[in-house]
Design a protein around this motif. Structure first.
Motif, PDB file in Angstrom:
ATOM      1  N   SER A 140      48.020  36.927  43.927  1.00  0.00           N
ATOM      2  CA  SER A 140      46.588  36.710  44.126  1.00  0.00           C
ATOM      3  C   SER A 140      46.236  35.227  44.100  1.00  0.00           C
ATOM      4  N   ARG A 141      47.033  34.448  43.370  1.00  0.00           N
ATOM      5  CA  ARG A 141      46.784  33.008  43.325  1.00  0.00           C
ATOM      6  C   ARG A 141      47.056  32.343  44.669  1.00  0.00           C
TER       7      ARG A 141
ATOM      8  N   ALA B  99      42.916  42.195  41.997  1.00  0.00           N
ATOM      9  CA  ALA B  99      43.336  40.827  42.262  1.00  0.00           C
ATOM     10  C   ALA B  99      42.483  40.181  43.341  1.00  0.00           C
TER      11      ALA B  99
ATOM     12  N   LEU C 295      44.373  39.802  34.661  1.00  0.00           N
ATOM     13  CA  LEU C 295      45.335  40.865  34.974  1.00  0.00           C
ATOM     14  C   LEU C 295      46.570  40.745  34.087  1.00  0.00           C
TER      15      LEU C 295
ATOM     16  N   ALA D 285      40.348  33.389  41.924  1.00  0.00           N
ATOM     17  CA  ALA D 285      41.638  34.083  41.988  1.00  0.00           C
ATOM     18  C   ALA D 285      42.484  33.758  40.767  1.00  0.00           C
TER      19      ALA D 285
ATOM     20  N   TYR E 136      50.855  41.602  41.849  1.00  0.00           N
ATOM     21  CA  TYR E 136      49.563  41.242  42.434  1.00  0.00           C
ATOM     22  C   TYR E 136      48.837  40.187  41.607  1.00  0.00           C
ATOM     23  N   ALA E 137      49.060  40.176  40.307  1.00  0.00           N
ATOM     24  CA  ALA E 137      48.502  39.099  39.492  1.00  0.00           C
ATOM     25  C   ALA E 137      49.062  37.754  39.945  1.00  0.00           C
TER      26      ALA E 137
ATOM     27  N   LEU F  14      46.805  42.966  49.919  1.00  0.00           N
ATOM     28  CA  LEU F  14      45.603  42.216  49.537  1.00  0.00           C
ATOM     29  C   LEU F  14      44.600  42.166  50.691  1.00  0.00           C
TER      30      LEU F  14
ATOM     31  N   ARG G 260      41.155  35.729  37.765  1.00  0.00           N
ATOM     32  CA  ARG G 260      41.514  37.158  37.856  1.00  0.00           C
ATOM     33  C   ARG G 260      42.997  37.358  37.559  1.00  0.00           C
ATOM     34  N   SER G 261      43.827  36.457  38.027  1.00  0.00           N
ATOM     35  CA  SER G 261      45.262  36.539  37.743  1.00  0.00           C
ATOM     36  C   SER G 261      45.507  36.484  36.240  1.00  0.00           C
TER      37      SER G 261
END
Length: 505
Positions: free
Chosen positions: A139-140, A187, A92, A85, A135-136, A487, A88-89
């Motif tokens: 998502s964490r 995300a 993004l 995650a 969402y970035a 999400l 991906r963050s």
């Protein structure tokens, strides 16, 4: 700063189209590269302000969808499937920074493609980036939970991506609505095949191109084409694990039926016929401004537009007078000129639909108190322009009050009691949004509870914010977007049960 134009409408759009398309390809984007459709066919996307072609777009078919889904699957099975995650963050955020560097370019593409005033397009590009940023960030915070079952077992949950997400978006807010899907889907760790509307394909293509060297190839794919030729194969594809669709409710029915064959989970954000209730204690100036902003923004082409105003009989006449003034104050014209507050409808089909509903309203006996025609002036004669239109003396059984017009057409109904207002407001197959104008907090909260809608705005309207779930009741859809909970619509929950044995040594 918005870079406006200062020539004639023909000169402005000729210059803007050249600027936006020179050395640019708007082909499909599959597996990290631009590719033509396997059909070798194209169609033209049209500038609605001057009805001139902007550029050629691939007319894709089932084989192109197959290629895109396969590329997305490879990404999931490869590098993208191994990302965390946090990784991906970070990716993004890197993509968002790249998009922000190209915000002027994206706004011009959006304005040309849909007919939005350029200043509005700039605001919408920024709004799309805000949703992606949201969402970035959230998502964490993805996490499972530990379930306290007993001392002999350790039970916990994992949130895992579906895999390949098929996303189908409409033409009215091309990049904003795409961001609602791309943000949470990416995300959460999915790969995406995005099918933009054939009337507004440009920004989707460009943002995918700008993901090159940020995401692994195949993570974000774009397939262009008509709904029955490209959208339907995507909705029914066995390789799509999750489907998200925004559009008309009757199309949503078909998407849901198609997805049912493979039991693919769906999120549907569909149409609306949203009421706005004006109670006798309301600040009328504020209410008029709020409703006018809601129905005439984007030339009324919004699924949540407050297209039915229900006004208490004590303030009806005063409200109508002020609202007509507000409607007639809109500056209709070239979207590339700073003074313009309302551009054309997005397509010829939409123009014919909206003007057809104006005729229907007249035939059904509603009183036309503003607009209803093409604006005066030779400069606008080639575009799909229509005046802000207001009908009074509307009965809730009239077609113009029940069906989604999707244009700058407001209907005004009158009520005398609270219960009557709520009954009329809820007497619709839709339930996307509603608005209330009142200074009475007790009444505001009671109305918010009684209205059958996914969003209720009090003394404001349409202020969709990051973190605030958005979606509808009844025929307005299934699921929610824009909030953290979105999400969950792009992940599956797995429960893990570990037996804890004897710990004696």
């Amino acid at each position: 700063m918005v870079d406006y134009y200062d020539g004639t409408i023909e000169e402005n759009h000729r210059e803007a189209i050249e600027r936006a398309t020179t050395d640019r390809s708007f082909a499909n984007w599959i597996d990290g590269e631009s590719v033509a459709a396997t059909t070798d066919e194209t169609f033209e996307t049209i500038d609605p302000a001057v009805t001139d072609p902007i550029t050629a777009i691939p007319r894709s078919g089932e084989a192109d969808v197959d290629k895109a889904v396969a590329a997305a699957r490879d990404a999931i099975d490869g590098e993208w499937g191994d990302t965390t995650a946090a990784e991906r963050s970070r990716l993004l955020q890197e993509w968002i920074e790249t998009l922000r560097e190209h915000a002027d370019e994206l706004a011009l593409l959006e304005s040309l493609d849909v007919g939005k005033p350029l200043g509005h397009a700039h605001g919408e590009i920024e709004k799309a980036l805000e949703f992606l940023e949201y969402y970035a960030a959230v998502s964490r915070g993805q996490e499972g939970v530990q379930v306290p079952v007993s001392t002999d077992a350790h039970v916990y949950t994992r949130q895992e991506p579906y895999g390949v997400v098929g996303a189908i978006v409409p033409w009215n807010f091309p990049l904003v609505l795409a961001s609602w899907k791309l943000g949470p889907a990416l995300a959460a760790g999915n790969a995406v095949v995005l099918k933009p509307a054939e009337d507004s394909p440009l920004t989707a293509t460009r943002v995918a191109q700008l993901s090159k060297d940020v995401f692994p190839d195949g993570v974000l794919n774009v397939v262009h084409g008509y709904g029955e030729e490209a959208g339907a194969p995507l909705a029914g594809h066995d390789g799509v694990d999750k489907l998200s669709f925004t559009g008309e409710d009757v199309t949503g029915e078909e998407v849901m039926r198609t997805a049912a064959d493979s039991i693919t989970p769906v999120t549907l954000e569909l149409g609306g016929k949203s009421p706005f209730l004006v109670f006798p204690d309301a600040d009328l100036d504020a209410a008029v401004e709020t409703v006018a902003g809601g129905i005439f923004y984007n030339t009324g082409q919004s699924c949540d537009a407050p297209s039915r105003v229900l006004v208490h009989e004590d303030v009806h006449d005063e409200f109508v007078d002020r609202f007509v003034e507000a409607a007639e104050a809109h500056v209709i014209g070239d979207p590339l000129v700073e003074e313009t507050t309302m551009g054309p409808l997005a397509s010829q089909a939409q123009y014919e639909k909206v003007t057809g509903y104006v005729e229907t309203g007249l035939d059904d006996g509603a009183t036309l108190v503003a607009g209803g025609d093409r604006p005066a002036g030779d400069e606008l004669e080639d575009g799909w322009f229509v005046e802000p239109t207001v009908f009074d003396d509307v009965d809730n059984e009239m077609r113009v009050a029940r069906e989604e017009v999707f244009g700058p057409v407001e209907t005004i109904n009158t009520f005398s009691e609270y219960e009557e207002a709520i009954t009329i407001a809820n007497d619709t197959p839709y339930g996307l949004a509603a608005g209330v104008a009142t200074e009475n907090t007790d009444l505001a909260h009671r109305a918010a509870a009684d209205l059958e809608a996914g969003s209720v705005w009090i003394n404001t309207y349409g202020s969709t914010v990051t973190g605030g779930p958005f979606g509808g009741y009844k025929r307005s859809g299934i699921g929610r977007e824009c909030g953290k909970d979105a999400l969950e619509y792009y992940t599956q929950t797995k429960t893990v049960n570990v037996e804890l044995g004897d710990t004696s040594l």
